[in-house]
Write an enzyme that holds these catalytic residues in place. Structure first.
Site, PDB file in Angstrom:
ATOM      1  CG  MET A   8      87.461 -47.588  18.181  1.00  0.00           C
ATOM      2  SD  MET A   8      87.696 -49.293  18.744  1.00  0.00           S
ATOM      3  CE  MET A   8      86.133 -50.026  18.263  1.00  0.00           C
ATOM      4  CB  SER A   9      82.530 -42.329  18.460  1.00  0.00           C
ATOM      5  OG  SER A   9      81.796 -43.026  17.454  1.00  0.00           O
ATOM      6  N   GLY A  10      82.017 -45.457  19.622  1.00  0.00           N
ATOM      7  CA  GLY A  10      80.911 -46.322  19.993  1.00  0.00           C
ATOM      8  C   GLY A  10      79.913 -46.488  18.871  1.00  0.00           C
ATOM      9  N   GLY A  11      80.102 -45.737  17.795  1.00  0.00           N
ATOM     10  CA  GLY A  11      79.226 -45.827  16.632  1.00  0.00           C
ATOM     11  C   GLY A  11      79.696 -46.862  15.636  1.00  0.00           C
ATOM     12  CB  VAL A  12      77.895 -48.500  12.843  1.00  0.00           C
ATOM     13  CG1 VAL A  12      77.467 -47.327  11.964  1.00  0.00           C
ATOM     14  CG2 VAL A  12      78.118 -49.756  11.990  1.00  0.00           C
ATOM     15  CG  ASP A  13      80.138 -44.316  10.368  1.00  0.00           C
ATOM     16  OD1 ASP A  13      79.653 -45.196   9.642  1.00  0.00           O
ATOM     17  OD2 ASP A  13      79.631 -43.183  10.498  1.00  0.00           O
ATOM     18  CB  CYS A 102      86.147 -31.704  17.656  1.00  0.00           C
ATOM     19  SG  CYS A 102      86.313 -33.269  18.551  1.00  0.00           S
ATOM     20  N   GLY A 126      86.693 -43.031  11.701  1.00  0.00           N
ATOM     21  CA  GLY A 126      85.593 -43.455  10.840  1.00  0.00           C
ATOM     22  C   GLY A 126      85.072 -42.362   9.933  1.00  0.00           C
ATOM     23  CB  CYS A 198      79.400 -34.358  20.963  1.00  0.00           C
ATOM     24  SG  CYS A 198      80.860 -33.372  21.373  1.00  0.00           S
TER      25      CYS A 198
END
Length: 361
Positions: A8-13, A102, A126, A198
């Site tokens: 979980m990156s913090g994004g919506v996907d 990555c 995601g 990033c």
């Protein structure tokens, strides 16, 4: 009950990927990978995927879904396998794709190791791509939403990884993802997508390299394709094949970077038509099926993430090197980028583009 580790990156996907896995009855654990300290790459603490805000967004969604959540510190691994490779590539006159590294070394390397420790059956991300199983063999396919398709950066996946990976968004469009996230009250439903590498959010690759190495690049010569000196450059890390802007060389028509020669610190410039070639070579090739084709085959080839696929004939020269002959000459085939092979929406494999001499080894 099957168990899944959700990146979980913090994004919506990735947030919606977590929700879909919970909805499918999986026992889910959420995690955010801490990949670097922002100050180490010269950017503000509040920006990019390693910011505290992103971690808190991911944590908020995980807790809303009733999931355990962890922050995994992979900064040393990321520095060694992604940032240092990125720096070495530019120092060699190569244009890298750190997103591929990555995925290869972090998401489907270190994260897989952590998933095994936690007793998880799957790693979930995601990514917009699809995995299908046919008669015990796994196939990597493009996403339904081709405008968001990320299969290009996943070509290095193995059968073992595909067997233990889930891409829940592969059959959804981005508009659907945001709509479902909004309906479920996710704090990041309208969060903008990241557009940058990033650890280089402002596009200043050379600045990051100078910060990491503590040294300034050595100036050298611009030369034309016949070897005539045209002027001086700022150091090869400032240039990539196909580049036009920032050269500072006047002339009757625009000049482009055609080749970078680290051995004599020269950047070769040429006219637009000198950028085109109908041949390319790739090494470190991964075949999704796990088997190298025995003979030449026709397919479409993508040589950059945003580049349209092009028809070509691919000939295996060894288990992990190929030569590529395009139907039509391609512009700015850059060593270091990936060549990915497609049969319709199926990813056959891919490798790293290399100079002709290297590719024929």
């Amino acid at each position: 009950m099957k168990k899944a580790l959700i990146a979980m990156s913090g994004g919506v996907d990735s947030s919606l990927a977590a929700k879909l896995m919970v909805g499918d009855g999986f026992e889910c654990i959420g995690c955010t990978m801490k990949l670097y300290d922002n100050e180490d790459v010269g950017i503000e603490r509040s920006r990019t995927c390693c910011s505290l805000d992103d971690v808190e967004d991911a944590r908020s969604v995980a807790y809303k879904l009733g999931m355990h959540f962890y922050v995994l510190n992979f900064t040393q691994d990321f520095h060694e396998t992604v940032i240092r490779r990125f720096i070495r590539s530019y120092e060699k006159g190569i244009t890298p794709n750190p997103c591929i590294d990555c995925n290869r070394y972090m998401k489907f390397g270190k994260l897989f190791e952590r998933a095994e420790i936690l007793g998880c059956d799957y790693v979930v991300t995601g990514h917009y791509a699809r995995i299908e199983e046919h008669n015990g063999s796994f196939v990597l396919k493009k996403a339904l939403d081709e405008t968001k398709d990320q299969s290009y950066v996943l070509y290095s996946m193995t059968q073992q990884q595909l067997a233990h990976t889930k891409f829940p968004l592969g059959n959804l469009r981005k508009t659907e993802v945001r709509a479902i996230a909004e309906q479920n009250g996710f704090v990041n439903a309208d969060k903008p997508d990241s557009q940058d590498i990033c650890f280089v959010p402002n596009g200043d690759y050379a600045g990051v390299i100078e910060l990491q190495t503590g040294s300034r690049p050595v100036p050298g010569s611009f030369a034309d394709t016949r070897g005539n000196e045209l002027g001086r450059h700022k150091g090869i890390i400032h240039y990539t094949v196909g580049q036009r802007r920032g050269l500072g060389i006047p002339g009757p028509e625009p000049l482009y970077v055609c080749k970078i020669c680290p051995q004599d610190n020269t950047v070769v410039l040429g006219k637009k038509d000198e950028l085109f070639t109908d041949r390319a070579y790739a090494e470190e090739v991964n075949w999704i099926s796990g088997k190298c084709p025995e003979q030449s085959f026709r397919c479409k080839v993508k040589i950059r993430y945003r580049h349209p696929e092009q028809w070509a004939t691919v000939t295996p020269e060894s288990e992990n090197t190929v030569s590529i002959v395009f139907n039509n000459a391609q512009r700015a085939v850059a060593p270091g980028q990936a060549a990915v092979f497609y049969d319709g929406d199926v990813v056959l494999g891919g490798g790293t583009l290399t100079a002709e001499a290297d590719g024929k080894k």
